[in-house]
Every structure is written in structure tokens, then in C-alpha cells.
Enzyme design. Sequence first.
Site, short mmCIF file in Angstrom:
data_model
loop_
_atom_site.label_atom_id
_atom_site.label_comp_id
_atom_site.label_asym_id
_atom_site.label_seq_id
_atom_site.Cartn_x
_atom_site.Cartn_y
_atom_site.Cartn_z
N GLN A 93 27.42 43.44 41.11
CA GLN A 93 27.19 42.14 40.47
C GLN A 93 26.09 41.34 41.17
O GLN A 93 25.77 40.24 40.76
CB GLN A 93 28.49 41.33 40.46
CG GLN A 93 29.62 42.02 39.71
CD GLN A 93 31.00 41.46 40.06
OE1 GLN A 93 31.14 40.48 40.79
NE2 GLN A 93 32.04 42.10 39.53
N HIS A 155 31.73 39.69 43.24
CA HIS A 155 32.09 38.28 43.42
C HIS A 155 31.12 37.50 44.31
O HIS A 155 31.50 37.04 45.39
CB HIS A 155 33.53 38.16 43.96
CG HIS A 155 34.54 38.77 43.06
ND1 HIS A 155 35.89 38.65 43.26
CD2 HIS A 155 34.40 39.52 41.93
CE1 HIS A 155 36.52 39.31 42.31
NE2 HIS A 155 35.64 39.85 41.49
N TYR A 277 44.84 44.03 38.46
CA TYR A 277 44.17 45.06 37.68
C TYR A 277 44.94 46.38 37.70
O TYR A 277 45.02 47.08 36.71
CB TYR A 277 42.77 45.33 38.25
CG TYR A 277 41.76 44.26 37.92
CD1 TYR A 277 41.38 44.02 36.60
CD2 TYR A 277 41.15 43.52 38.92
CE1 TYR A 277 40.43 43.05 36.30
CE2 TYR A 277 40.20 42.55 38.63
CZ TYR A 277 39.85 42.32 37.32
OH TYR A 277 38.93 41.36 37.02
#
Length: 384
Positions: A93, A155, A277
Amino acid sequence: MRILYPALSLLLCFAFALTGAQAFAEPYFSPEEVPEAPVRRTTLLSGLDHPWSMAWLPDGGLLITERPGRVTLYRDGKATDVTGAPRVLVTGQGGLLDISLHPDFAENRLVYMTIAEGTEDANHTALVRATFDGRAFGPAETLFRSAPDKTGGQHFGSRMAWLPDGTLVLSVGDGGNPPKRVNGVLSRDMAQVRSAHLGKLVRLNDDGTPVAPPAFDGDAAPGMHTMGHRNIQGLAWDPLRRTLWASEHGARGGDEINRIQAGANYGWPVASYSREYTLPMDVADHHSLPGMADPTVVWEWRFAPSGLLVYTGDAFPGWKGDLLAGGLRSETIRLIELDRDGTPTGERDIPMGDRVRDIRQGPDGLVYVLTDEGDGKLIRLEPR
Ligand SMILES: [Ca+2]
């Protein structure tokens, strides 16, 4: 839980009243089936590589960041490469992320960008600024680095918003999902560690020096503004209600919209509606805890919000004062209708058919959207 919640929240309100602590309103639970908002979608630009953010220049040009480290300038229907983009760590990310002009850009030509920096094994979120002469950036000056370093590509947070006093608020993610660890502690638990920037909003002057509320005097990480966040990727100043809004990723479900108050703790990962998750269980033992701020909106399904704006234009009169939140997983924009005080009263969907990474209001009062996967696009929404 929806049945239990009113009773629980009433009890908590009594507890707050007794202790003198601030009582927070019960969160608004987002409906799953919502009517579609009437808009026309026009694709202005395609072929972008994971576009992340955009900022308008005073001359009408639009700067668009692309995560692998490129900045594109879109003007009069044409796209050109901007040279001198800052060096970034491209992983997961992370990369070149948010972009925003200094409020006095017309005089000082300063552009602010958030980036991932470091290595795969030791990285952080950084804020840099550089001058922009219309074609190229000058050398990047680093104003802030989050600490401590984390590992891997999850993150980074990285959304920023200017406040009316000329300070800048910027999000730093919690560092990643289990089993990711930082200094022996599960990364996500760092959101409750006052000495770390991970899982926080940070407030800085335009030169990067920290601004801290009295609640965080002493042991807090420099500039810490709020704590207890997982990963904020939408941040918008609301000029109508004089408040800052943030959209935050939960894990599986539990995505949130929060109204940001300096010094507050937003609960992650000890108060949350998220589920794990990998395991069929909740992340937290509590949905709400005394002394922690409840979200204004909770989505119990998987929305994955990125990009947030408070609509103030005239092109969509029905949207004035409402929130528009981009959704990665939902592949929609959620229009969250707010009353004068900022209390949610309803929602509508704008289906986009692609992961929405950012959403902004243009100088023309229209709404501009970046979609991030495969063939990344710049799309304009117009009234139908
Ligand atoms: Ca929260």
C-alpha cells in the site's frame, strides 16, 4: 448487538454523567440497501497507475499522484509527466500517496506530499514538501517522519487536510494486521501506545514542527492530535460545521466515519465493530468504552473507505453539506446525508464499478474521482 446497544449506550451515558466524562451519541449504522444517486460519470483520463490523490492548481491544472512514484499534470484534456517527484518506497500500500497545495501556494509555490520511506523491513510514513514551477518539482524537503519504523507494506495512513489556522493534520496507520509486530508489540496495538505515531492523527505547522493538544502533553509522540485509529485514508475539513471528518478502515467490517476532536481516543483496537480477517471472531471485546469516542457512522459490511469530501458546491444542490466517501471494496461512493449539526440522516450509493481511491470537489463545483486498480481513471461526476 443492535438490540443490546441502546440499553448499553444508555448505561454508558449514565456512567459518563456520573464521572463527568463526555458522552458520545450512539453510532449511526449504515444501511446496506440504499437508492442510487442520479449522476452522470465522464471519464477524463485513463491509464493511470494506482492514482492516489489530486490537487488543483490556481490555473485550473490538476496534479495527480500515482503510487509507484509518478505525478501527472492534467490540463485542458491533456496529461503530462511532472519531473522531480520525491523518491519513495514502493511496497504494498506504500509509495507516493497524498498531495496538497500550501494554502498560500500562489505566493510560495509549495506542494506537500505524503510518502512511504525506508525499506521493506523498516519503513514509515513521511511528509515532504517541494516547490512546483508549473513543470517540475524542486528538491524535496522532509518535514515529518513517523516513528517507530514498521515492517511490510500495510497501513501507511497518509491522508492530510489543512485546518483554517494554517496547520496540517495527517494520518499515520497502525502499521499492519497481525502477525505484524513493532518492537515486539502487535502493530495494531501501537494505536493505543502514546509514544508512537502509529495509529494516530498528527498535527503540524506548515514547517513540520509539531502542534499538540494539552491532553497529549508529556509522554505523547510529537504532534499527536488523536489516537486509537487503524488506518485513516479519508480526511476532510467541514467549513459548514467547523469540524474535521475522517474515514477509517476497520478490518472485516467496522469501517468508520469519525468527527475529529483534538485529544480524543477513537478506540482501535480495544473498542471496535471489526471482525478478524482470519478467525470468526471480533477484534475487540467492546464496541464502545468509557473515555473513548464512538464513530459517527459504522459500516458493519466491507466498504473500505478511501477519499472523503464535504460537498459545498452548487452543481448538486441536494448534496450541500453532505459527506461523500469513496469505497475501495464497495466500488461505490457513499453519499452520507448530514443535518445541520452533522448527524447522519440517510445514505445513497453512487456505483462506480471500480475501486475508488480518492474523491474531491473541483473548483467548478463538480466532483472528481480517482479509481485505482488496473486501468486507473480520473472520472468527473455531473448532475444527470
Ligand atoms: Ca473507532
